[in-house]
Motif scaffolding. Structure first.
Motif, PDB file in Angstrom:
ATOM      1  N   ASP A 198      -9.874  -6.268   8.048  1.00 38.36           N
ATOM      2  CA  ASP A 198      -9.790  -6.052   9.491  1.00 38.36           C
ATOM      3  C   ASP A 198      -8.304  -5.955   9.841  1.00 38.36           C
ATOM      4  O   ASP A 198      -7.631  -6.966  10.038  1.00 38.36           O
ATOM      5  N   THR A 199      -7.803  -4.744   9.894  1.00 36.31           N
ATOM      6  CA  THR A 199      -6.361  -4.543  10.059  1.00 36.31           C
ATOM      7  C   THR A 199      -5.829  -5.100  11.369  1.00 36.31           C
ATOM      8  O   THR A 199      -4.704  -5.596  11.426  1.00 36.31           O
ATOM      9  N   SER A 200      -6.654  -5.050  12.418  1.00 32.02           N
ATOM     10  CA  SER A 200      -6.189  -5.531  13.722  1.00 32.02           C
ATOM     11  C   SER A 200      -6.050  -7.052  13.754  1.00 32.02           C
ATOM     12  O   SER A 200      -5.289  -7.590  14.562  1.00 32.02           O
ATOM     13  N   ALA A 201      -6.777  -7.739  12.873  1.00 37.95           N
ATOM     14  CA  ALA A 201      -6.740  -9.205  12.858  1.00 37.95           C
ATOM     15  C   ALA A 201      -5.923  -9.751  11.683  1.00 37.95           C
ATOM     16  O   ALA A 201      -5.855 -10.972  11.497  1.00 37.95           O
ATOM     17  N   SER A 202      -5.305  -8.876  10.905  1.00 40.00           N
ATOM     18  CA  SER A 202      -4.581  -9.299   9.705  1.00 40.00           C
ATOM     19  C   SER A 202      -3.075  -9.253   9.921  1.00 40.00           C
ATOM     20  O   SER A 202      -2.564  -8.421  10.683  1.00 40.00           O
ATOM     21  N   ARG A 203      -2.390 -10.142   9.237  1.00 38.66           N
ATOM     22  CA  ARG A 203      -0.938 -10.215   9.355  1.00 38.66           C
ATOM     23  C   ARG A 203      -0.225  -9.188   8.491  1.00 38.66           C
ATOM     24  O   ARG A 203       0.900  -8.788   8.785  1.00 38.66           O
ATOM     25  N   VAL A 204      -0.844  -8.786   7.369  1.00 43.75           N
ATOM     26  CA  VAL A 204      -0.168  -7.900   6.424  1.00 43.75           C
ATOM     27  C   VAL A 204      -1.023  -6.686   6.105  1.00 43.75           C
ATOM     28  O   VAL A 204      -2.229  -6.676   6.365  1.00 43.75           O
ATOM     29  N   LYS A 205      -0.375  -5.682   5.541  1.00 48.69           N
ATOM     30  CA  LYS A 205      -1.078  -4.517   5.020  1.00 48.69           C
ATOM     31  C   LYS A 205      -1.425  -4.786   3.558  1.00 48.69           C
ATOM     32  O   LYS A 205      -0.669  -5.455   2.853  1.00 48.69           O
ATOM     33  N   VAL A 206      -2.527  -4.247   3.110  1.00 52.18           N
ATOM     34  CA  VAL A 206      -2.959  -4.488   1.732  1.00 52.18           C
ATOM     35  C   VAL A 206      -3.168  -3.156   1.021  1.00 52.18           C
ATOM     36  O   VAL A 206      -3.817  -2.251   1.554  1.00 52.18           O
ATOM     37  N   LYS A 207      -2.633  -3.063  -0.187  1.00 51.22           N
ATOM     38  CA  LYS A 207      -2.848  -1.898  -1.032  1.00 51.22           C
ATOM     39  C   LYS A 207      -3.355  -2.350  -2.392  1.00 51.22           C
ATOM     40  O   LYS A 207      -3.024  -3.445  -2.864  1.00 51.22           O
ATOM     41  N   ALA A 208      -4.163  -1.502  -3.039  1.00 47.90           N
ATOM     42  CA  ALA A 208      -4.711  -1.813  -4.362  1.00 47.90           C
ATOM     43  C   ALA A 208      -3.951  -1.024  -5.418  1.00 47.90           C
ATOM     44  O   ALA A 208      -3.615   0.147  -5.226  1.00 47.90           O
ATOM     45  N   LEU A 209      -3.691  -1.686  -6.560  1.00 45.87           N
ATOM     46  CA  LEU A 209      -2.934  -1.076  -7.642  1.00 45.87           C
ATOM     47  C   LEU A 209      -3.529  -1.547  -8.970  1.00 45.87           C
ATOM     48  O   LEU A 209      -4.106  -2.634  -9.053  1.00 45.87           O
ATOM     49  N   GLN A 210      -3.412  -0.741 -10.003  1.00 45.34           N
ATOM     50  CA  GLN A 210      -3.914  -1.109 -11.322  1.00 45.34           C
ATOM     51  C   GLN A 210      -3.415  -2.501 -11.698  1.00 45.34           C
ATOM     52  O   GLN A 210      -2.231  -2.822 -11.531  1.00 45.34           O
ATOM     53  N   ALA A 211      -4.315  -3.330 -12.256  1.00 43.42           N
ATOM     54  CA  ALA A 211      -4.025  -4.755 -12.468  1.00 43.42           C
ATOM     55  C   ALA A 211      -2.744  -5.009 -13.254  1.00 43.42           C
ATOM     56  O   ALA A 211      -1.961  -5.905 -12.913  1.00 43.42           O
ATOM     57  N   ASP A 212      -2.497  -4.238 -14.321  1.00 44.00           N
ATOM     58  CA  ASP A 212      -1.320  -4.497 -15.145  1.00 44.00           C
ATOM     59  C   ASP A 212      -0.027  -4.017 -14.489  1.00 44.00           C
ATOM     60  O   ASP A 212       1.066  -4.295 -15.003  1.00 44.00           O
ATOM     61  N   LEU A 213      -0.143  -3.331 -13.357  1.00 43.24           N
ATOM     62  CA  LEU A 213       1.046  -2.847 -12.652  1.00 43.24           C
ATOM     63  C   LEU A 213       1.401  -3.695 -11.439  1.00 43.24           C
ATOM     64  O   LEU A 213       2.479  -3.515 -10.856  1.00 43.24           O
ATOM     65  N   THR A 214       0.523  -4.618 -11.048  1.00 38.22           N
ATOM     66  CA  THR A 214       0.815  -5.426  -9.854  1.00 38.22           C
ATOM     67  C   THR A 214       2.104  -6.238 -10.002  1.00 38.22           C
ATOM     68  O   THR A 214       2.868  -6.353  -9.039  1.00 38.22           O
ATOM     69  N   PRO A 215       2.406  -6.820 -11.177  1.00 41.08           N
ATOM     70  CA  PRO A 215       3.658  -7.576 -11.258  1.00 41.08           C
ATOM     71  C   PRO A 215       4.905  -6.708 -11.111  1.00 41.08           C
ATOM     72  O   PRO A 215       5.911  -7.157 -10.554  1.00 41.08           O
ATOM     73  N   THR A 216       4.834  -5.463 -11.592  1.00 41.62           N
ATOM     74  CA  THR A 216       6.010  -4.600 -11.487  1.00 41.62           C
ATOM     75  C   THR A 216       6.239  -4.118 -10.059  1.00 41.62           C
ATOM     76  O   THR A 216       7.299  -3.585  -9.752  1.00 41.62           O
TER      77      THR A 216
END
Length: 321
Positions: A198-216
């Motif tokens: 719920d973007t209107s009720a959320s503090r941040v934006k969220v994006k999805a990325l391949q699991a092994d790339l999230t740390p980079t």
């Protein structure tokens, strides 16, 4: 000076030399072939020649797939399995998408890298029937940041990354919701996706990325959910997580990590013995706990209960389609 023309000695035949070379080459090829195939004489844990009993003197070959098999405790498990009569080969895979197809195709006898939700997603998507054989542990999923030491310090409107595979994406979103960073429509579930934020009720934006790339992605975003398998490889410490989920929650059972096998092998005594070795060898448990940064919550859940949980999650997934 003699007028005789010096005679040039006729070349000696090279046939004996060539014959000797051929013999040596053939001997080398034979030795290499013997060394490469002599392990194949041992019966495999699965298949028509799988033995009913184990013997240390006549070990049974078992190929297990894993992600992150460079952790030292896998060698500890291999040694413990040898004492039980199992010649264990742990085959390492680069990412989560590979071990289940390899198991289905018979390249592996079992794998150990996933939780029930992930297996359920795979089975439904691929019309497969892989099943859990035994439980290992529940690992908390953490939120990490290179810019902020506390969730409360993350400014509104910043971007946070979650893994893009269905099961870990939902779990990561639930962590963000528990941390007060987002609100999920209908409260969220194990099937939530970025589209359910719920973007209107959320503090941040969220994006999805391949699991092994999230740390980079950490240098470029406010924070990211990083799966346990990639935490230390990324130079992070488990204690650095600024938010985690609660593995002691009964609702966390679908996230228990498991040994998985083909359905026809779920009663295989050799595979069951491997699970027993894992669960009852303290050195293995200590090593797995150390590899998780002390976050592992080891659980022993019956195969029947694990399979019941899998069927329930699979049914829920089908209902969502």
């Amino acid at each position: 000076m003699s007028d005789e023309i010096p005679l040039i000695e006729a070349p000696k035949s090279r046939l004996p030399l060539l014959a000797a070379v051929v013999v040596v080459v053939l001997a080398i090829i034979g030795a290499v072939a013997f060394l490469a195939t002599r392990g194949d004489d041992a019966p495999r844990a699965t298949g028509d020649d799988a033995p009913a009993e184990l013997s240390k003197d006549k070990p049974v070959k078992l190929v297990l797939g894993a992600v992150g098999a460079s952790d030292p405790y896998w060698e500890t498990l291999t040694e413990a399995a040898k004492e039980a009569g199992i010649d264990l080969e742990v085959r390492d895979f680069a990412d989560y998408t590979q071990p289940n197809p390899a198991l289905k195709e018979g390249e592996l006898d079992a794998n150990q890298f996933q939780h029930i939700v992930y297996l359920a997603e795979y089975n439904v998507a691929n019309d497969d029937d892989l099943v859990p054989l035994g439980s290992t542990a529940i690992y908390p999923l953490g939120l990490y940041s290179q810019k902020y030491d506390d969730v409360a310090d993350i400014p509104d409107g910043e971007t946070v990354i979650v893994p893009d595979d269905d099961s870990n994406q939902a779990r990561g979103l639930l962590v963000l919701q528990s941390a007060g960073l987002i609100e999920l429509k209908d409260g969220g579930s194990i099937f939530s996706t970025v589209a359910d934020v719920d973007t209107s009720a959320s503090r941040v934006k969220v994006k999805a990325l391949q699991a092994d790339l999230t740390p980079t992605s950490l240098p470029d975003v406010a924070a990211a959910i990083v799966n346990n398998d990639f935490v230390e490889d990324a130079g992070l410490k488990f204690d650095d997580a600024i938010a985690v989920d609660d593995p002691s929650d009964p609702k966390a059972v679908p996230y228990v990590n498991i040994f998985a096998v083909r359905a026809e092998d779920k009663d295989n005594p050799v595979l069951k013995k491997l699970v027993e070795v894992y669960q009852q060898t303290q050195a293995v448990l200590d090593g797995a706990d150390e590899a998780s940064g002390g976050t592992a919550e080891f659980v022993t859940i019956s195969q029947a209960d694990l399979e019941a949980s899998l069927r329930e999650v699979e049914a829920q997934i089908r209902d969502q389609k």
